[in-house]
Design a protein around this motif. Sequence first.
Motif, PDB file in Angstrom:
ATOM      1  N   LYS A 174     -61.194 -65.425 -26.080  1.00  0.00           N
ATOM      2  CA  LYS A 174     -60.788 -65.906 -24.757  1.00  0.00           C
ATOM      3  C   LYS A 174     -59.273 -66.040 -24.694  1.00  0.00           C
ATOM      4  CE  LYS A 174     -61.525 -70.795 -25.987  1.00  0.00           C
ATOM      5  NZ  LYS A 174     -62.345 -72.009 -25.698  1.00  0.00           N
ATOM      6  N   GLN A 175     -58.767 -66.352 -23.521  1.00  0.00           N
ATOM      7  CA  GLN A 175     -57.342 -66.598 -23.323  1.00  0.00           C
ATOM      8  C   GLN A 175     -57.122 -68.043 -22.925  1.00  0.00           C
ATOM      9  OE1 GLN A 175     -56.905 -62.978 -20.651  1.00  0.00           O
ATOM     10  NE2 GLN A 175     -54.876 -62.976 -21.610  1.00  0.00           N
ATOM     11  N   ASN A 176     -55.978 -68.610 -23.353  1.00  0.00           N
ATOM     12  CA  ASN A 176     -55.650 -69.959 -22.908  1.00  0.00           C
ATOM     13  C   ASN A 176     -54.914 -69.914 -21.574  1.00  0.00           C
ATOM     14  OD1 ASN A 176     -52.982 -69.291 -23.443  1.00  0.00           O
ATOM     15  ND2 ASN A 176     -52.793 -70.581 -25.271  1.00  0.00           N
ATOM     16  N   ALA A 177     -54.475 -71.059 -21.105  1.00  0.00           N
ATOM     17  CA  ALA A 177     -53.855 -71.140 -19.777  1.00  0.00           C
ATOM     18  C   ALA A 177     -52.564 -70.332 -19.690  1.00  0.00           C
ATOM     19  CB  ALA A 177     -53.579 -72.607 -19.440  1.00  0.00           C
ATOM     20  N   GLN A 178     -51.923 -70.085 -20.839  1.00  0.00           N
ATOM     21  CA  GLN A 178     -50.679 -69.310 -20.846  1.00  0.00           C
ATOM     22  C   GLN A 178     -50.934 -67.820 -21.064  1.00  0.00           C
ATOM     23  OE1 GLN A 178     -51.036 -72.237 -22.815  1.00  0.00           O
ATOM     24  NE2 GLN A 178     -50.171 -73.327 -21.051  1.00  0.00           N
TER      25      GLN A 178
END
Length: 346
Positions: free
Chosen positions: A81-85
């Motif tokens: 997954k990807q984080n908020a950044q």
Amino acid sequence: MASKYSADTQRVAVKAAQAQSLVRAIMGAKGCPDDIAEEVAAHLINSDWSGVESHGVWRILPYAGYYDSGYLKPNVRPELKQNAQGAWIVDGHGGIGIPAMSMATQDVVERAKAGGMAAIALQNVGHTGRLGAFAEEAAKQGCLIIIIGGGGRKNWRLVAPYGGRKALMSTNPYSIGIPGGDRGPVVVDFATSAAAAGWVYGAKVAGAHLPEGVLIDKQGAPTTDPQDYFDGGAILTAGGAKGYALSVAAEMIAEALLGPATTECNWLMLAMDCSLYREPTQMQSIAEEILDEFRNCPPAAGFDRVEIPGEREADARKRNQGKPIYLPLATWKHIIKLADESGVPY
């Protein structure tokens, strides 16, 4: 096999297929999905064949204990997954870290090959196995890869800081893989401690002693008895201040940068497509020239030859693949007992 255990450790030959089947079945009995159980079992056998006993079949003993205690979750899968950044992360969700490390390696290599460079972090993962296996795989695909782990100091106080006598740090491993010469990748894989924790825990199970320079007891005195470590001692850093410095850097990366570590450690992987700088066949030719010169260096007293990082493990796999593994007899008896307790036939 290059073992750190005392030479008088009694061993038994175990068919690799039997050992792999037992590991797979025990993992399944603890609630792991079949494919994860198979991946972990194959990884442990591969480590023994590579001569890296600290990360081999004996590991099923602590793994089973982690599942029994709830420290590891058996029925979870890693998630990309990807984080908020927008940074990429593999979240292990508290499960065994080997499939998470495999997922991260595949992703970071694919993105490096597509865009030149890539990074990925791993969080919420248990033990990730032999790092060199993942670094080697990335290097075979034409990438330079750097893997750094740490941040587990609060739960895994194993190593004394240089100049200290109390265990405060984890073993904070590093691995680097890069395409090499005619014999394959160069793979650097080491703990920043004088020995990986697996050697110390495994020595206790096997009833073996360790070499001098690995452990101190709770008073700070040198010892070779692993029990002294469990009675309040510590593992020393590798190379004194140099291993300590690398360990501190890993703590900065894995905890200060990536956040509090849960389960075991946090990890950062950096990958670069080597063709950004050098055409692959040209790189291989120059690498072989460098490595061949090192191999042909006259050996010092007490050495048979000069070796290249990663080639010992690759050569060991070629010799050992398909052959029995030689486990300490005491360790094998513990595994058989675990199989009995888990309702697994052997």
